[in-house]
Enzyme design. Structure first.
Site, PDB file in Angstrom:
ATOM      1  CG  ASP A   1      18.079  42.788  40.930  1.00 57.30           C
ATOM      2  OD1 ASP A   1      16.963  43.270  41.207  1.00 57.30           O
ATOM      3  OD2 ASP A   1      18.301  41.562  40.905  1.00 57.30           O
TER       4      ASP A   1
ATOM      5  CG  HIS B   1      29.200  66.340  35.883  1.00 57.45           C
ATOM      6  ND1 HIS B   1      30.264  65.584  36.350  1.00 57.45           N
ATOM      7  CD2 HIS B   1      29.068  65.999  34.572  1.00 57.45           C
ATOM      8  CE1 HIS B   1      30.746  64.841  35.372  1.00 57.45           C
ATOM      9  NE2 HIS B   1      30.040  65.074  34.283  1.00 57.45           N
TER      10      HIS B   1
END
Length: 453
Positions: free
Chosen positions: A400, A168
């Site tokens: 995508d 993180h």
């Protein structure tokens, strides 16, 4: 079960690093996350193909595009350097030529449609598809911590899953989403020209820490606290003895919830989809604990805590393509008996909406007292709190790779947090991911559905 087919290391192309080394300091936004568990995400894609096509065509293309993407995200190829002489130095991110990212290639015979379903499924099985971060290594003056790991898993004839695990401290959801979308674009188009030219090049990440102003030296104060905590390698929390399920709030459900809040609190502002969704889940969750047999003091405080991207909320603002952490937080707290009561949802919505209005969206308040964040965090140990992973603003499913949008996003939300994202099943709807014991999940599902009716 997933069968590991290959483990490889992917480096940026040499031309991407003229200097041979890049160092990036941690800001006070990054340091509090140094000992936090890795953030794990899974993207599932409908893409039926054979094992041979996967290994001979898809995998080589993914490796090549990943290398090209890392040219623009050099710190992800490097490591977090944790200094052993902590009195003299602060941690940094460092990339040197030859550093790389771990990429695992796997195959699974699990039921793809079962995994991408919304019903309660065994939570532990999902850990087969997300990689572990490589272990911490010792150097003479530092401990080195890899910051990201990747895994691509084929479900022959059905689909592909890409698993991400990141430290993180290297970046928040906005930053990691930028990396994932860049990789997807470069893989889909066979090069980085489309990525570089899109929106006038404004998608390229910025690593310049000078855009984060820290006149109070908060980074030094935070580091003084964090260096007292031993640095450990991450590990999977299995067995969890929990199930995972997804709950959908359709656009019509969200409108009904908004109307209900405004009918009872007509002067309330900031009654957003985020507010009504999280407050409804929070109130249902508190009620489900009692329904599942938990014994809870009715006067105990229940906390709801959510991260806030403050790039555009602070003065001066930080560019949207800044790569790193740039988070503040929002918080609401309510007595258990109020939240579990008949008007618990409306009370929760009012508390969350008021915090967003008065503090989160107030540039004079959102960073007020930031120097006390570390001491304040210690006060939350052992309290009853619900957190949020993800946001409808960060649409990971639109990454995508050439296979269309992802069918499902799964975020490793533990028992004290919910995941939140746009729904791929319902236009304008939101998806909430939860992980509980089977008994609590069943109780929650009944209360959630009954409340909407």
């Amino acid at each position: 079960m997933a069968t590991l087919l290959e483990t490889c290391e992917i480096s940026p192309p040499p031309a991407g690093d003229a200097a041979g080394q890049l160092t990036v300091p941690l800001t006070f936004f990054d340091i509090p996350w140094m000992h936090f568990h890795p953030i794990r995400r899974l993207l599932f894609y409908d893409y039926p193909c054979s094992e041979s096509y996967f290994l001979e065509t898809i995998v080589p293309k993914l490796k090549k595009s990943l290398s090209l993407t890392l040219k623009h995200y050099l710190p992800l190829s490097g490591n977090l350097l944790y200094p052993l002489k902590t009195d003299d130095e602060k941690p940094i991110f460092r990339y040197v030529a030859g550093d790389s990212v771990s990429l695992k290639i796997a195959e699974s015979t699990c039921d793809f449609d079962e995994l991408i379903g919304n019903h309660a499924r065994d939570a532990d099985q999902f850990y087969d598809f997300v990689p572990e971060l490589p272990p911490v290594k010792d150097e003479p003056e530092y401990k080195t911590v890899p910051v990201i790991a990747l895994q691509v898993t084929l479900f022959p004839g059905r689909g592909i899953c890409i698993g991400f695990a990141n430290h993180h401290s290297v970046g928040d959801a906005s930053s990691i989403l930028g990396f994932i979308r860049a990789w997807a674009s470069i893989n889909k188009h066979g090069g980085d020209e489309e990525f570089l030219n899109k929106q006038g090049g404004s998608l390229l990440p910025i690593f310049d820490r000078s855009v984060i102003k820290d006149p109070l030296g908060i980074d030094s104060k935070f580091w003084k606290v964090m260096k007292q905590i031993p640095l450990k390698s991450s590990s999977f929390p299995v067995p969890t003895n929990r199930v995972r399920a997804t709950f959908i709030l359709h656009q019509t459900d969200i409108k009904k919830l908004k109307d209900l809040v405004l009918a009872k609190k007509p002067g309330l502002v900031q009654v957003s989809s985020f507010v009504v969704t999280t407050s409804y889940v929070w109130s249902c969750l508190v009620k489900s604990g009692e329904a599942a047999g938990e014994e809870i003091d009715e006067n105990v405080l229940e906390f709801f805590i959510f991260a806030v991207d403050v790039r555009a909320r602070i003065n001066p603002p930080v560019p949207g393509n800044y790569f790193g952490n740039c988070l503040s937080y929002g918080m609401a707290k309510i007595k258990h008996k109020q939240l579990a009561g008949e008007d618990g949802f409306v009370i929760a919505a009012e508390a969350i909406a008021d915090d967003i209005k008065n503090r989160v969206n107030n540039k004079d308040e959102v960073m007020k007292g930031a120097e006390n964040w570390m001491p304040d965090m210690s006060k939350f140990g052992g309290v009853r709190a619900l957190g949020v992973s993800g946001s409808p603003k960060f649409d990971f499913c639109r990454a995508d790779f050439g296979w269309g949008n992802a069918r499902k996003l799964e975020i490793d939300a533990d028992k004290s947090s919910m995941s939140l994202c746009k729904s791929t099943y319902s236009n304008g709807g939101l998806e909430v991911g939860l992980s509980f014991t089977k008994e609590k999940m069943e109780a929650f599902a009944v209360i959630f559905a009954d409340g909407l009716r």
